[in-house]
Design a protein around this motif. Sequence first.
Motif, mmCIF file in Angstrom:
data_model
loop_
_atom_site.group_PDB
_atom_site.id
_atom_site.type_symbol
_atom_site.label_atom_id
_atom_site.label_comp_id
_atom_site.label_asym_id
_atom_site.label_seq_id
_atom_site.Cartn_x
_atom_site.Cartn_y
_atom_site.Cartn_z
ATOM 1 N N ASP A 118 0.843 -1.190 0.000
ATOM 2 C CA ASP A 118 0.000 0.000 0.000
ATOM 3 C C ASP A 118 0.884 1.248 0.000
ATOM 4 O O ASP A 118 1.849 1.314 0.772
ATOM 5 C CB ASP A 118 -0.877 -0.049 1.258
ATOM 6 N N GLY A 119 0.550 2.190 -0.863
ATOM 7 C CA GLY A 119 1.319 3.440 -0.918
ATOM 8 C C GLY A 119 2.572 3.295 -1.758
ATOM 9 O O GLY A 119 3.535 4.046 -1.579
ATOM 10 N N SER A 120 2.551 2.348 -2.688
ATOM 11 C CA SER A 120 3.787 2.025 -3.410
ATOM 12 C C SER A 120 4.336 3.223 -4.193
ATOM 13 O O SER A 120 5.538 3.285 -4.446
ATOM 14 C CB SER A 120 3.587 0.808 -4.313
ATOM 15 N N ALA A 121 3.459 4.186 -4.525
ATOM 16 C CA ALA A 121 3.940 5.377 -5.240
ATOM 17 C C ALA A 121 4.909 6.179 -4.364
ATOM 18 O O ALA A 121 5.659 7.019 -4.863
ATOM 19 C CB ALA A 121 2.758 6.242 -5.662
ATOM 20 N N ASN A 210 -6.732 14.200 1.599
ATOM 21 C CA ASN A 210 -6.078 14.889 0.492
ATOM 22 C C ASN A 210 -6.901 16.132 0.157
ATOM 23 O O ASN A 210 -7.858 16.081 -0.612
ATOM 24 C CB ASN A 210 -5.981 13.959 -0.714
ATOM 25 N N TYR A 241 -1.039 14.325 6.293
ATOM 26 C CA TYR A 241 -1.405 13.448 5.176
ATOM 27 C C TYR A 241 -0.164 13.134 4.359
ATOM 28 O O TYR A 241 0.498 14.033 3.874
ATOM 29 C CB TYR A 241 -2.453 14.128 4.284
ATOM 30 N N GLY A 243 -0.259 10.159 2.149
ATOM 31 C CA GLY A 243 -0.661 9.447 0.923
ATOM 32 C C GLY A 243 -0.365 7.961 0.947
ATOM 33 O O GLY A 243 -0.439 7.313 -0.093
ATOM 34 N N THR A 244 -0.026 7.423 2.117
ATOM 35 C CA THR A 244 0.010 5.970 2.314
ATOM 36 C C THR A 244 -1.033 5.699 3.385
ATOM 37 O O THR A 244 -0.866 6.126 4.540
ATOM 38 C CB THR A 244 1.383 5.481 2.820
ATOM 39 N N LEU A 245 -2.100 5.019 3.019
ATOM 40 C CA LEU A 245 -3.196 4.808 3.967
ATOM 41 C C LEU A 245 -2.701 4.202 5.281
ATOM 42 O O LEU A 245 -3.072 4.665 6.367
ATOM 43 C CB LEU A 245 -4.256 3.899 3.318
ATOM 44 N N PHE A 259 -9.111 9.748 9.492
ATOM 45 C CA PHE A 259 -8.630 9.684 8.111
ATOM 46 C C PHE A 259 -9.846 9.660 7.214
ATOM 47 O O PHE A 259 -10.826 8.964 7.503
ATOM 48 C CB PHE A 259 -7.805 8.410 7.885
ATOM 49 N N TYR A 261 -11.138 9.443 2.980
ATOM 50 C CA TYR A 261 -10.997 9.498 1.518
ATOM 51 C C TYR A 261 -12.414 9.505 0.954
ATOM 52 O O TYR A 261 -13.006 8.477 0.703
ATOM 53 C CB TYR A 261 -10.151 8.363 0.932
ATOM 54 N N LYS A 274 -11.470 6.379 -3.733
ATOM 55 C CA LYS A 274 -10.342 5.670 -4.345
ATOM 56 C C LYS A 274 -10.069 4.324 -3.692
ATOM 57 O O LYS A 274 -9.563 3.408 -4.329
ATOM 58 C CB LYS A 274 -9.111 6.565 -4.207
ATOM 59 N N LEU A 275 -10.392 4.221 -2.412
ATOM 60 C CA LEU A 275 -9.893 3.062 -1.654
ATOM 61 C C LEU A 275 -10.764 1.825 -1.851
ATOM 62 O O LEU A 275 -11.961 1.920 -2.120
ATOM 63 C CB LEU A 275 -9.777 3.436 -0.173
ATOM 64 N N GLU A 280 -8.493 -2.603 1.707
ATOM 65 C CA GLU A 280 -8.066 -1.474 2.533
ATOM 66 C C GLU A 280 -9.097 -1.139 3.616
ATOM 67 O O GLU A 280 -8.797 -1.175 4.813
ATOM 68 C CB GLU A 280 -7.808 -0.243 1.644
HETATM 69 P P1 AFP Z 1 -0.800 3.638 -4.193
HETATM 70 O O1 AFP Z 1 -0.652 2.280 -3.524
HETATM 71 O O2 AFP Z 1 -1.162 3.551 -5.634
HETATM 72 O O3 AFP Z 1 0.351 4.540 -3.907
HETATM 73 O O4 AFP Z 1 -2.117 4.307 -3.535
HETATM 74 C C1 AFP Z 1 -2.125 4.550 -2.182
HETATM 75 C C2 AFP Z 1 -3.529 4.771 -1.730
HETATM 76 O O5 AFP Z 1 -4.379 3.781 -2.211
HETATM 77 C C3 AFP Z 1 -3.620 4.866 -0.208
HETATM 78 O O6 AFP Z 1 -2.615 4.182 0.455
HETATM 79 C C4 AFP Z 1 -3.574 6.347 0.059
HETATM 80 O O7 AFP Z 1 -4.240 6.705 1.232
HETATM 81 C C5 AFP Z 1 -4.228 6.949 -1.159
HETATM 82 O O8 AFP Z 1 -3.974 6.030 -2.218
HETATM 83 C C6 AFP Z 1 -3.682 8.281 -1.512
HETATM 84 O O9 AFP Z 1 -4.349 8.794 -2.619
HETATM 85 P P2 AFP Z 1 -4.166 10.310 -3.121
HETATM 86 O O10 AFP Z 1 -2.785 10.374 -3.718
HETATM 87 O O11 AFP Z 1 -5.253 10.485 -4.141
HETATM 88 O O12 AFP Z 1 -4.339 11.230 -1.947
#
Ligand code: AFP
Length: 335
Positions: A118-121, A210, A241, A243-245, A259, A261, A274-275, A280
């Motif tokens: 989770d949050g791999s970005a 976010n 915040y 961006g990793t849940l 928290f 979303y 998104k979640l 999650e």
């Molecule tokens: P990734 O796993 O693609 O990085 O997404 C992470 C996530 O699903 C969650 O962990 C975050 O809370 C959420 O996205 C963040 O999303 P935003 O970038 O739209 O705020």
Amino acid sequence: MTPKLITIERHILEQQHSFPKATGEFTNLLYDIALAAKIISREVSKAGLAEILGLAGEVNIQGEQVMKLDVFANETLVRMNDHTGRLCAMASEENPDIIPIPEQFPAGRYVLVFDPLDGSANIDMNVSVGTIFSIHRKISDGRRGTLEDCLQPGYKQAAAGYIIYGSSTMMVYTSGRGVHGFTLDPSVGEFLLSHPNIQIPPQGKYYSVNEGNYHYWSEGIRRYVDYLKTPDEARPYSGRYIGTLVADFHRNLLAGGIFMYPADTRDPEKPHGKLRLLYEAAPLAFIVEQAGGRASDGRQDIMHIQPESLHQRVPLFIGGREDVNKAEQFIREFG
Ligand code: AFP
């Protein structure tokens, strides 16, 4: 008195001893997840070295193909669990369909659903990432698991947890008897009980959302966030915040907060935020409820939503009981 040193293995075993019918299968499943977490943790801690040792997706200096970390985490969880005879099926955020147990291996009584990384970005920026998991009991007839086993509402979970790969690696889990956190001591390779019986304050001091999406939220959500920022005895809340849940949730679980979303009106593909419900929202909902908090989609408890598909999305409001109640109140009043 100095605190006892309790490993995660001993803790899980002791919790299961109180169930007279426990076979040890469940205990071993949780232990396998902890072991997979240690392997993933080892690789995550080397993430910053990728450019020196060979970029993910490319060939490293030993001429070996380097796997992307989310693919590695996914494969580690699958390979750790597909042959043990404890699971009848798995589902992962990384796979479009359920992951069946290969025919050559025995099938078991449990289902494992997970978000491997989770949050791999955030990995390339050296920000915490995590793994989230949820365990259900098999409900379908027949020897092997089916989609029906994976599409169960959150309140039926047998256990749920997450691992946060942060300044240290922690595993937090519940099997319905409170929430317990373990910190990995990398020198001995053991998760040691560091946070027994975690409780989230009913009302916190932090909010995590976010806020760049503010103009795409419904009026109720905009008003609620404005309210959190309006000075009063207990306000303004501080914003946090990353961006990793897992990381945002973990911080609020320990320090107190909410928290969110919410649904986003901009993208017709994402009217539900998104979640993902299964990977999650539902597992973290089980944890937060066991810690005395709440999780809602704004109108109903996350734990009571019947999933219709594996990758279903859901708006999420999760944290202290009073905080989530207040968010719902704004949504009821203003939409
Ligand atoms: P990734 O796993 O693609 O990085 O997404 C992470 C996530 O699903 C969650 O962990 C975050 O809370 C959420 O996205 C963040 O999303 P935003 O970038 O739209 O705020």
